[in-house]
Design a protein around this motif. Sequence first.
Motif, PDB file in Angstrom:
ATOM      1  N   PHE A 127       3.659   1.255   3.035  1.00  0.00           N
ATOM      2  CA  PHE A 127       4.950   1.932   3.023  1.00  0.00           C
ATOM      3  C   PHE A 127       4.776   3.372   2.546  1.00  0.00           C
ATOM      4  N   PRO A 128       5.578   4.288   3.086  1.00  0.00           N
ATOM      5  CA  PRO A 128       5.455   5.697   2.705  1.00  0.00           C
ATOM      6  C   PRO A 128       6.328   6.024   1.508  1.00  0.00           C
ATOM      7  N   VAL A 129       5.892   7.006   0.743  1.00  0.00           N
ATOM      8  CA  VAL A 129       6.726   7.557  -0.318  1.00  0.00           C
ATOM      9  C   VAL A 129       6.636   9.081  -0.248  1.00  0.00           C
ATOM     10  N   PRO A 188      -0.096  11.401 -10.787  1.00  0.00           N
ATOM     11  CA  PRO A 188       0.841  11.047 -11.862  1.00  0.00           C
ATOM     12  C   PRO A 188       2.153  10.480 -11.344  1.00  0.00           C
ATOM     13  N   ALA A 189       2.665  10.995 -10.236  1.00  0.00           N
ATOM     14  CA  ALA A 189       3.950  10.510  -9.725  1.00  0.00           C
ATOM     15  C   ALA A 189       3.881   9.029  -9.400  1.00  0.00           C
ATOM     16  N   ILE A 237       0.875  -1.171   0.000  1.00  0.00           N
ATOM     17  CA  ILE A 237       0.000   0.000   0.000  1.00  0.00           C
ATOM     18  C   ILE A 237       0.911   1.219   0.000  1.00  0.00           C
ATOM     19  N   CYS A 238       0.991   1.844  -1.153  1.00  0.00           N
ATOM     20  CA  CYS A 238       1.906   2.970  -1.367  1.00  0.00           C
ATOM     21  C   CYS A 238       1.205   4.246  -0.907  1.00  0.00           C
ATOM     22  N   ASN A 239       1.609   4.770   0.234  1.00  0.00           N
ATOM     23  CA  ASN A 239       0.848   5.811   0.905  1.00  0.00           C
ATOM     24  C   ASN A 239       1.550   7.168   0.831  1.00  0.00           C
ATOM     25  N   THR A 240       0.830   8.159   0.315  1.00  0.00           N
ATOM     26  CA  THR A 240       1.351   9.525   0.244  1.00  0.00           C
ATOM     27  C   THR A 240       0.802  10.392   1.382  1.00  0.00           C
ATOM     28  N   PHE A 241       0.458   9.752   2.502  1.00  0.00           N
ATOM     29  CA  PHE A 241       0.024  10.505   3.675  1.00  0.00           C
ATOM     30  C   PHE A 241       1.110  11.483   4.108  1.00  0.00           C
ATOM     31  N   SER A 242       0.692  12.693   4.432  1.00  0.00           N
ATOM     32  CA  SER A 242       1.584  13.681   5.032  1.00  0.00           C
ATOM     33  C   SER A 242       0.737  14.807   5.592  1.00  0.00           C
ATOM     34  N   ASP A 277      11.104   7.496  -6.170  1.00  0.00           N
ATOM     35  CA  ASP A 277      10.895   6.872  -4.861  1.00  0.00           C
ATOM     36  C   ASP A 277       9.947   5.688  -4.998  1.00  0.00           C
ATOM     37  N   VAL A 278       8.826   5.904  -5.686  1.00  0.00           N
ATOM     38  CA  VAL A 278       7.817   4.859  -5.862  1.00  0.00           C
ATOM     39  C   VAL A 278       8.388   3.676  -6.638  1.00  0.00           C
ATOM     40  N   GLU A 279       9.055   3.971  -7.748  1.00  0.00           N
ATOM     41  CA  GLU A 279       9.595   2.900  -8.594  1.00  0.00           C
ATOM     42  C   GLU A 279      10.560   2.010  -7.825  1.00  0.00           C
TER      43      GLU A 279
END
Length: 599
Positions: free
Chosen positions: A99-101, A147-148, A64-69, A123-125
């Motif tokens: 995991f965070p990105v 998009p990122a 779970i790619c999370n962009t929480f901030s 970072d994601v890749e």
Amino acid sequence: MTHDASSVSSYKVPASGDTPASTPRLRSAEWFGTADKNGFMYRSWMKNQGIPDHEFEGKPIIGICNTFSELTPCNAHFRKLAEHVKKGILEAGGYPVEFPVFSNGESNLRPTAMFTRNLASMDVEEAIRGNPMDGVVLLVGCDKTTPALLMGAASCDLPTLVVTGGPMLNGKHEGRDIGSGTVVWKLSEQVKAGEISLHEFMSAEAGMSRSAGTCNTMGTASTMACMAESLGVSLPHNAAIPAVDSRRYVLAHLSGNRIVEMVHEDLKLSKVLTKEAFENAIRTNAAIGGSTNAVIHLKAIAGRMGVGLELDDWNRIGRGTPTIVDLQPSGRFLMEEFYYAGGLPAVLRRLGEAYRLPHKKALTINGKTLWDNVRDAPLYNDQVIRSLDNPLVEDGGMCVLRGNLAPKGAVLKPSAATPELMHHRGRAVVFENFDDYKARINDPDLEVDEHSVLVMKHCGPRGYHGMAEVGNMGLPSKLLAKGVTDMVRISDARMSGTAYGTVVLHVAPEAAAGGPLAVVQNGDWIELDAYAGKLNLEVEEEVLVQRLAEGDPRATSNHIASQGGYRQLYIEHVLQADEGCDFDFLVGCRGADVPRHSH
């Protein structure tokens, strides 16, 4: 088998018969599926989180790619969203690992979140490729996070699914609805024109953003959520459900269910992100009155997937498509009404019934075609989602402009423009950069009238690192005071999806890359013919050639100076707007081959 937490010998390597014969070998087995030293260490370190043996026995591991901030307010509710995704994954027999990105939030990050879009994608890749996961759920929301994350995931090509955080509730001010961002531009111009007081302007601040979520207008965040849904990489209705609506969490749960099934089906991103999917998205963008930023982002995502998407595809596919979604900044309503009216499925159904959906059979992540998902979609409000014979704008397809001022193209959003200015000829009022613009735009002695064309240079990818959203230049105060509400504006910058006006953007090549924009002079005549796709500087060809050969003596030169760090990497490798502003070395799909063991 008995799972004894005190026994290290209880683990068994999954046998090939433990899963259906049609199920592909799990990628995560390269980490957790061996009985040697490496498997021992990978499992042992994960067990310090209290994970029992049976979770490693042939279950799909879902990232779970999370962009929480908390510095990205649009995404600040993602901890709760992730919990609902986890429930769905566990229910379907997978195991979730969050995991965070890098979270590139538009509202706080300077100089612009676009500057770090490529950084976030890297970072994601690398997080996906280097870690034990079989499928990925991308938690996205704020403009550049969508998009990122799709760019980074496309370069890896695992089973991938998008869950958006959803838009805010309608803003409220003085008893009426106000739209995120859009109201800022409008009220700011009214202050400059003397129509409202500074106090009235500031009083709208608290009511604009009154719940969790992204901008509630058809800005870049909502546009890219619609692009994801029309591309087929999210479940139906993902784009429009408000962030605080309980149905947002139901969708997150169901997405968790679905990603596990996608792993078993080996439904990779490359099977969904086809040229046909991108053409559907282009047509959808016209119908919703979507952001100009989508032009750059879709090109970048397609480039990572190896799909040949060109700027002229926006003319070929998008032009002639009516804008039928009546949302701010182009129209009246906000994302709440859009969802209640039927959301994007209703738009796609309306397009499909009129043979305006280019590829009905395009595959989506739920295993069905795009048309299967929307053919019976309900539509509840013909004011918000208009009929094709009563559009907001007859031709809402993005205008791609070319000419001696933009040899590689520029774009204009017709649904946000003034029709009378779509074909216009005027003298240039030139600003060498954004600082020059800020210093002189309100000068009473500025030689400008309502027929002038405002030109701003050095705000492209290299010239103003990240190509900031400054293209919708505010008008001179002395013209606002006379009642002028729009002018033709031209730059190599971008514009916020929440903004509006007859604004020519993304001029390529940019001034800092030696494009003709760099040598425009005050008083030059410029002709814009958006209907014909033309943007020309009216000087003799030999004069233009001479100016380009001499260069612009007033141009900034520090765009090529060594600055070190990520800024230097960005300057040296960013592509131009017509190429998606990705880094040259990131274009293409590198796959998700498991790196060699390091132990």
